[in-house]
Write a protein that holds these residues in place. Sequence first.
Motif, mmCIF file in Angstrom:
data_model
loop_
_atom_site.group_PDB
_atom_site.id
_atom_site.type_symbol
_atom_site.label_atom_id
_atom_site.label_comp_id
_atom_site.label_asym_id
_atom_site.label_seq_id
_atom_site.Cartn_x
_atom_site.Cartn_y
_atom_site.Cartn_z
ATOM 1 N N ASP A 94 2.300 18.222 8.276
ATOM 2 C CA ASP A 94 1.543 17.299 9.120
ATOM 3 C C ASP A 94 2.301 16.025 9.486
ATOM 4 O OD1 ASP A 94 -0.884 18.916 9.054
ATOM 5 O OD2 ASP A 94 -0.966 18.342 6.928
ATOM 6 N N VAL A 95 3.502 15.860 8.951
ATOM 7 C CA VAL A 95 4.291 14.656 9.237
ATOM 8 C C VAL A 95 4.794 14.706 10.679
ATOM 9 C CG1 VAL A 95 6.378 13.349 8.630
ATOM 10 C CG2 VAL A 95 4.937 14.321 6.828
ATOM 11 N N VAL A 96 4.571 13.604 11.405
ATOM 12 C CA VAL A 96 5.004 13.534 12.806
ATOM 13 C C VAL A 96 6.162 12.564 13.009
ATOM 14 C CG1 VAL A 96 2.764 14.252 13.719
ATOM 15 C CG2 VAL A 96 3.241 11.810 13.402
ATOM 16 N N PRO B 180 -10.794 10.144 15.750
ATOM 17 C CA PRO B 180 -10.806 11.558 16.117
ATOM 18 C C PRO B 180 -9.624 12.249 15.438
ATOM 19 C CG PRO B 180 -9.929 10.261 17.911
ATOM 20 C CD PRO B 180 -10.334 9.311 16.822
ATOM 21 N N GLY B 181 -9.619 12.215 14.141
ATOM 22 C CA GLY B 181 -8.515 12.719 13.336
ATOM 23 C C GLY B 181 -8.160 11.646 12.334
ATOM 24 N N LYS B 182 -7.110 11.871 11.615
ATOM 25 C CA LYS B 182 -6.702 10.920 10.577
ATOM 26 C C LYS B 182 -5.194 10.756 10.642
ATOM 27 C CE LYS B 182 -7.361 10.435 5.559
ATOM 28 N NZ LYS B 182 -7.880 11.150 4.383
ATOM 29 N N MET B 183 -4.751 9.502 10.625
ATOM 30 C CA MET B 183 -3.324 9.198 10.534
ATOM 31 C C MET B 183 -3.067 8.667 9.128
ATOM 32 S SD MET B 183 -2.617 7.313 14.169
ATOM 33 C CE MET B 183 -0.841 7.227 13.921
ATOM 34 N N ILE B 184 -1.974 9.105 8.539
ATOM 35 C CA ILE B 184 -1.619 8.689 7.185
ATOM 36 C C ILE B 184 -0.236 8.047 7.256
ATOM 37 C CG2 ILE B 184 -1.249 9.459 4.811
ATOM 38 C CD1 ILE B 184 -2.945 12.025 5.813
ATOM 39 N N PHE B 185 -0.140 6.809 6.832
ATOM 40 C CA PHE B 185 1.108 6.053 6.855
ATOM 41 C C PHE B 185 1.600 5.870 5.427
ATOM 42 C CE2 PHE B 185 -1.398 4.940 10.492
ATOM 43 C CZ PHE B 185 -0.495 4.780 11.537
ATOM 44 N N LEU B 186 2.806 6.360 5.138
ATOM 45 C CA LEU B 186 3.413 6.169 3.821
ATOM 46 C C LEU B 186 4.707 5.399 4.020
ATOM 47 C CD1 LEU B 186 3.067 9.757 2.296
ATOM 48 C CD2 LEU B 186 1.393 7.919 2.349
ATOM 49 N N ALA B 187 4.880 4.334 3.286
ATOM 50 C CA ALA B 187 6.065 3.500 3.456
ATOM 51 C C ALA B 187 6.754 3.246 2.130
ATOM 52 C CB ALA B 187 5.692 2.164 4.104
ATOM 53 N N SER C 234 0.858 -1.183 0.000
ATOM 54 C CA SER C 234 0.000 0.000 0.000
ATOM 55 C C SER C 234 0.890 1.228 0.000
ATOM 56 C CB SER C 234 -0.889 0.022 1.238
ATOM 57 O OG SER C 234 -1.780 -1.058 1.223
ATOM 58 N N GLU C 235 0.609 2.169 -0.895
ATOM 59 C CA GLU C 235 1.375 3.413 -0.926
ATOM 60 C C GLU C 235 0.993 4.318 0.230
ATOM 61 O OE1 GLU C 235 2.218 5.292 -4.816
ATOM 62 O OE2 GLU C 235 0.883 3.716 -5.553
ATOM 63 N N ALA C 236 -0.249 4.250 0.657
ATOM 64 C CA ALA C 236 -0.710 5.036 1.803
ATOM 65 C C ALA C 236 -1.738 4.205 2.567
ATOM 66 C CB ALA C 236 -1.335 6.347 1.352
ATOM 67 N N VAL C 237 -1.702 4.326 3.881
ATOM 68 C CA VAL C 237 -2.705 3.740 4.756
ATOM 69 C C VAL C 237 -3.176 4.868 5.663
ATOM 70 C CG1 VAL C 237 -3.199 2.070 6.577
ATOM 71 C CG2 VAL C 237 -1.614 1.459 4.738
ATOM 72 N N ILE D 238 4.756 9.117 8.822
ATOM 73 C CA ILE D 238 3.430 9.086 9.423
ATOM 74 C C ILE D 238 3.007 10.536 9.581
ATOM 75 C CG2 ILE D 238 2.020 8.436 11.420
ATOM 76 C CD1 ILE D 238 4.146 6.241 11.995
ATOM 77 N N ALA D 239 1.808 10.850 9.082
ATOM 78 C CA ALA D 239 1.273 12.204 9.210
ATOM 79 C C ALA D 239 -0.055 12.119 9.954
ATOM 80 C CB ALA D 239 1.058 12.830 7.828
ATOM 81 N N MET D 240 -0.401 13.192 10.636
ATOM 82 C CA MET D 240 -1.669 13.268 11.368
ATOM 83 C C MET D 240 -2.360 14.579 11.043
ATOM 84 S SD MET D 240 -0.723 11.678 15.069
ATOM 85 C CE MET D 240 -2.441 11.514 15.510
#
Length: 133
Positions: free
Chosen positions: A74-76, A25-32, A17-20, A127-129
């Motif tokens: 937004d990257v944490v 209560p918000g959105k987390m975006i995982f890019l690997a 997956s390019e993004a998950v 990882i972005a939030m």
Amino acid sequence: MEKQHFNYGSWTRGRFSEAVTVTGPGKMIFLAGIGAEHEETGEIQHIGDFDGQCRYAYEKLAKVLERNGATLKDVVKQVTYVTDVRYFRQAGEGRSAAYGDNPLPAHTFLVVSQLAWPGMLVEIDVIAMIGDD
């Protein structure tokens, strides 16, 4: 909570997956594994050119984040993988250029013997939030 997986390049379907994203209560975006692979063909771009591969990877990161309502701001968390420790300074410069005045995320820098595809010199995970709209 809802989790979704996304593939934007046709060659990645069935491989990873390019993004998950995780929405609650918000959105987390995982890019690997974002590197110098062409989005449609998977062909490695900028062979032998670390700076070119690094710029290309950050451009791809920014595009995929945007498709999910986020930016580099937004990257944490970030993990950078390189194939040679001598790229340390260049990787830092590329990271600084990509983030600009945005806050820098927590970051891990790793040197590995090889990346996913021959010719790759750098790969980046983030990882972005973002908050709920």
